[in-house]
Scaffold this active site. Structure first.
Site, mmCIF file in Angstrom:
data_model
loop_
_atom_site.group_PDB
_atom_site.id
_atom_site.type_symbol
_atom_site.label_atom_id
_atom_site.label_comp_id
_atom_site.label_asym_id
_atom_site.label_seq_id
_atom_site.Cartn_x
_atom_site.Cartn_y
_atom_site.Cartn_z
ATOM 1 N N ARG A 46 0.848 -1.209 0.000
ATOM 2 C CA ARG A 46 0.000 0.000 0.000
ATOM 3 C C ARG A 46 0.877 1.250 0.000
ATOM 4 N NH1 ARG A 46 -1.523 2.340 4.617
ATOM 5 N NH2 ARG A 46 -2.060 0.429 5.726
ATOM 6 N N TYR A 98 -15.273 17.212 -16.510
ATOM 7 C CA TYR A 98 -15.730 15.811 -16.508
ATOM 8 C C TYR A 98 -16.776 15.624 -15.392
ATOM 9 C CZ TYR A 98 -15.711 10.856 -15.402
ATOM 10 O OH TYR A 98 -16.113 9.580 -15.114
ATOM 11 N N ASP A 170 -6.045 19.332 -15.720
ATOM 12 C CA ASP A 170 -6.319 17.955 -16.127
ATOM 13 C C ASP A 170 -5.876 17.822 -17.582
ATOM 14 O OD1 ASP A 170 -7.429 15.585 -17.078
ATOM 15 O OD2 ASP A 170 -9.181 15.705 -15.781
ATOM 16 N N LYS A 195 -6.906 6.545 -19.792
ATOM 17 C CA LYS A 195 -7.121 7.015 -21.153
ATOM 18 C C LYS A 195 -5.826 6.880 -21.977
ATOM 19 C CE LYS A 195 -11.177 7.755 -19.488
ATOM 20 N NZ LYS A 195 -11.223 8.327 -18.210
HETATM 21 C C1 LIG Z 1 -10.959 14.449 -18.410
HETATM 22 C C2 LIG Z 1 -11.145 13.370 -17.391
HETATM 23 N N1 LIG Z 1 -10.577 13.511 -16.185
HETATM 24 C C3 LIG Z 1 -10.713 12.569 -15.230
HETATM 25 C C4 LIG Z 1 -11.449 11.415 -15.438
HETATM 26 C C5 LIG Z 1 -11.591 10.403 -14.351
HETATM 27 O O1 LIG Z 1 -10.746 9.323 -14.576
HETATM 28 P P1 LIG Z 1 -11.049 7.802 -14.134
HETATM 29 O O2 LIG Z 1 -12.241 7.346 -14.899
HETATM 30 O O3 LIG Z 1 -9.780 7.082 -14.479
HETATM 31 O O4 LIG Z 1 -11.305 7.834 -12.667
HETATM 32 C C6 LIG Z 1 -12.045 11.225 -16.689
HETATM 33 C C7 LIG Z 1 -12.835 10.017 -16.955
HETATM 34 O O5 LIG Z 1 -13.456 9.853 -17.968
HETATM 35 C C8 LIG Z 1 -11.899 12.235 -17.691
HETATM 36 O O6 LIG Z 1 -12.453 12.112 -18.893
#
Ligand SMILES: Cc1ncc(COP(=O)(O)O)c(C=O)c1O
Length: 379
Positions: A46, A98, A170, A195
């Site tokens: 962990r 998001y 992000d 992604k």
């Molecule tokens: C731009 C963006 N940031 C963060 C996230 C969250 O990521 P996760 O699904 O890996 O938790 C997503 C998920 O689709 C996203 O599109």
């Protein structure tokens, strides 16, 4: 060294005990101490493990950060970053963010005394107007998910730094190959590694990339205390995916441009949202700060009914949540990724029920376009 070389080699040195060119997956929960209080650098999975440490080194290098920490998902990384705030602190967030980030802020973090304001971060005036004396963080998605609005990172970096506000970006939609927010002034970069960084749709993962030792210390404390670090097998998968990030992004970008141009000229499509089109409102900023427009785009089919008929006809494009995989993924944000956003917010940011989001994969471009065209016959 160049980006592709770093993606292949940093953190990926051959295994010192066997010479294996790919380090083993350390699928173990604990590490035996040689004597009381003495270990070989790891004590409990962990807290840390070699696959996580390796991946963290690669991600920090590619984003140009001082350090990086990887988490079980993008949301876990984003949650850790918001925990840098204290009760009474205020954060300004991109309004077209998001949906999971919107839900985290408005349904969970508000109960811990944090305050949030959602604004159009492509407008500096809107950001300035939202600032309060207790604003500590500016959280920006650029391009935004799914309407592809672009924020001027250099301008926001200056605005934030001048006021001792932490700028968090992000970078999921572009990856460090196409955009490097830290070079433009961001203090922290977050990713859903689910992604493009992994790129093969076979694991979830998140990253927080830091530029300041005080943030790094806190984020590592949160990661090991909350137990949200990424597991060995998933670290291995993301590390493997990263080795081809540069070449994948080149092809994603080329396919994204081709699909956007094709759809933009299609008579059945009302509007295409894509920073690479000269008609995009922030096209010039995108050109300035991005190495390419990327492979995420959205287009409006006018109604839920039209979108449903189209989505039920695609064959090569997979109707699924997520993005950034080698395969083309298609979704309806209003009913899928952004379902947790209140209707009035969705409408304000342009997420209509006819808005389709496309994550253009790296299949042969003729095949992607042929699939979209045959499905558009049903609209
Ligand atoms: C731009 C963006 N940031 C963060 C996230 C969250 O990521 P996760 O699904 O890996 O938790 C997503 C998920 O689709 C996203 O599109």
């Amino acid at each position: 060294m160049g980006f592709a070389t770093n993606a292949i080699h940093v953190g990926q040195e051959p295994d010192p005990t066997t010479g294996a060119i790919v380090a083993p997956i350390y699928q173990t929960s604990t590490y035996v101490q040689t004597e009381l209080g003495k270990d070989k650098g790891y004590d409990y999975a962990r807290t840390n493990h070699p696959n996580r440490k390796a991946l963290e080194r690669t991600v920090a290098k590619l984003e140009g950060g001082q350090s990086a920490y990887v988490f079980s998902s993008g949301m876990a990384a984003i949650d850790a970053v918001f925990r840098l705030l204290r009760p009474g602190d205020h954060a300004v967030i991109s309004e077209a963010v998001y949906g999971g980030v919107f839900r985290l802020a408005t349904q969970l973090l508000v109960h811990f005394g944090l305050e949030f304001t959602f604004v159009d971060t492509s407008s500096q005036d809107s950001v300035l107007g939202a600032l309060r004396p207790n604003t500590k963080m500016l959280y920006v998605e650029t391009p935004t998910n799914p309407t592809l609005r672009v924020a001027d990172l250099a301008a926001l970096g200056k605005l934030a730094t001048d006021r001792s506000i932490t700028l968090v970006v992000d970078n999921t939609f572009l990856s460090p190959y196409l955009q490097r927010p830290i070079e433009l002034g961001a203090h922290i970069v977050v990713h859903s590694m689910t992604k493009y960084l992994n790129g093969h749709s076979d694991s979830t993962g998140g990253a927080a990339v830091l530029t300041r030792p005080e943030d790094a210390e806190k984020i590592y404390f949160i990661q090991r205390s909350a137990g949200s670090g990424l597991a060995p097998m998933d670290c291995f998968l993301v590390s493997r995916g990263l080795k081809t990030l540069a070449i994948r992004m080149l092809q994603h970008n080329a396919n994204g441009i081709a699909v956007a141009r094709h759809l933009d000229a299609h008579p059945k499509i009302r509007k295409v949202y894509y920073p690479g089109l000269p008609t995009h409102p922030q096209h010039d900023i995108a050109r300035k700060q991005q190495r390419g427009p990327g492979a995420m785009l959205a287009f409006d089919l006018g109604s839920l009914d039209a979108a449903r008929r189209f989505l039920n006809q695609v064959k090569l494009c997979s109707l699924a949540e997520s993005l950034g995989g080698v395969e083309t993924l298609i979704s309806l944000p209003a009913l899928m990724t952004h379902a947790s956003m209140p209707v009035e917010v969705r409408e304000r940011v342009g997420i209509t029920e006819g808005l389709v989001r496309l994550s253009v994969g790296i299949e042969d471009i003729e095949d992607i376009i042929a699939d979209l065209d045959q499905a558009l016959l049903y609209v």
